[in-house]
Scaffold this active site. Structure first.
Site, short mmCIF file in Angstrom:
data_model
loop_
_atom_site.label_atom_id
_atom_site.label_comp_id
_atom_site.label_asym_id
_atom_site.label_seq_id
_atom_site.Cartn_x
_atom_site.Cartn_y
_atom_site.Cartn_z
N ASP A 79 -19.17 36.88 -39.61
CA ASP A 79 -19.89 38.08 -40.03
C ASP A 79 -21.27 38.14 -39.39
OD1 ASP A 79 -21.07 35.97 -41.39
OD2 ASP A 79 -20.50 36.67 -43.38
N GLU A 135 -17.67 41.00 -50.89
CA GLU A 135 -18.30 40.89 -52.21
C GLU A 135 -17.25 41.10 -53.30
OE1 GLU A 135 -21.18 39.75 -52.28
OE2 GLU A 135 -22.58 40.70 -50.88
N ASN A 170 -21.88 34.50 -55.89
CA ASN A 170 -21.01 35.44 -56.61
C ASN A 170 -19.55 35.35 -56.13
OD1 ASN A 170 -21.14 36.58 -54.10
ND2 ASN A 170 -21.90 38.58 -54.75
N HIS A 203 -18.53 35.45 -52.93
CA HIS A 203 -18.17 36.12 -51.68
C HIS A 203 -17.85 35.10 -50.59
CE1 HIS A 203 -22.62 36.44 -50.16
NE2 HIS A 203 -22.03 35.47 -49.51
C1 GLP Z 1 -23.85 34.62 -46.32
C2 GLP Z 1 -22.74 34.66 -45.32
C3 GLP Z 1 -21.58 33.86 -45.75
C4 GLP Z 1 -22.04 32.52 -46.26
C5 GLP Z 1 -22.91 32.70 -47.45
C6 GLP Z 1 -23.36 31.39 -48.08
O1 GLP Z 1 -23.76 35.61 -47.27
N1 GLP Z 1 -22.31 35.99 -45.03
O2 GLP Z 1 -20.70 33.73 -44.69
O3 GLP Z 1 -20.93 31.77 -46.60
O4 GLP Z 1 -24.02 33.40 -47.00
O5 GLP Z 1 -24.70 31.12 -47.77
P1 GLP Z 1 -25.42 29.77 -48.06
O6 GLP Z 1 -24.73 28.72 -47.27
O7 GLP Z 1 -26.82 30.00 -47.58
O8 GLP Z 1 -25.34 29.54 -49.52
#
Ligand code: GLP
Length: 238
Positions: A64, A140, A133, A135
């Protein structure tokens, strides 16, 4: 499922990914950005430098990207990947595919990316983080399981979670361009990474709760080749 001490988390994740690369040197890898994967990327870069881990035949895709910001933006997922991994290893530039969040025609961009994945025969190993949450990528809560590559609005919780990283909530992009849940489920193997106590509840709901669109990561329970790597804090609710 692998549960590690926090200090072994990055090495465990990198051991898993590097093992795959050694087994299949032309692996089609899917990477994810976020705080969870920084250490994985650092460790892979170290393995290239010190142990000769070879990326020369690897193909790389990322899950993404934030919509509306260019790749040069220091907080873009592309920029993070460059800084954390790509510039430190011998991956061929033409084998790096990335969603362009600033594309004039985002739908055409999604079509281009989907075709690139297909042209490689699909993603062999996809690395996933998880939002608080539930995702995965930017899918989401409420996202249908048959969702595909597309532009999506970010949930308020995600915007809040990312505000420190962007230096203020008002600076967090409001949309993302992302692989859908069906795209994730089509990856041949997925590895879900989570660390820290703030992920414990959502890890429990994702892995032990019902499979529901309210918790997007719960769909991974249906994936035939899922590996989960957690530190003890993230595994505390299991
Ligand atoms: C973002 C990305 C996700 C990732 C998530 C977790 O939202 N789009 O791909 O898995 O963050 O982030 P973190 O590792 O900072 O908790």
């Amino acid at each position: 499922m692998i549960v590690t001490e926090t200090e072994h988390f990055d090495r465990t994740a990198a051991g898993f990914v590097s093992g795959y690369i050694r087994m299949k040197p032309d692996a089609v890898l899917g990477f994810a950005t976020g705080s969870t994967t920084v250490g994985l990327h650092r460790e892979l870069a170290r393995m290239h430098l010190e142990e000769g881990l070879d990326f020369s035949q690897v193909y790389s895709f990322n899950l993404d990207e934030y919509a509306g910001i260019p790749w040069e933006h220091p907080k873009s997922c592309r920029c993070r990947m460059e800084e954390q991994l790509f510039r430190h290893v011998n991956i061929r530039r033409e084998r790096i595919e990335f969603l362009n969040g600033a594309a004039a025609d985002p739908e055409a961009e999604c079509v281009r990316f989907a075709r690139a994945i297909d042209a490689c025969g699909g993603i062999d190993l996809q690395v996933l983080g998880i939002g608080t949450n539930g995702h995965i990528a930017f899918n989401e809560p409420g996202t249908p399981f048959d969702s595909r590559l597309r532009v999506v609005p970010l949930a308020q919780q995600t915007i809040g979670d990312k505000s420190a990283f962007f230096g203020g909530e008002e600076l967090v992009p409001r949309c993302g361009i992302t692989m859908g849940l069906m795209d994730v489920m089509r990856c041949k193997r997925n590895v879900l990474l989570a660390r820290g106590a703030d992920k414990a509840d959502i890890i429990r709901r994702s892995l032990r709760g019902p499979v529901t669109v309210d918790v997007p990561a719960s769909v991974l329970q249906l994936h035939p080749q899922l590996t989960v790597i957690l530190d003890k804090a993230a595994a505390a609710g299991l």
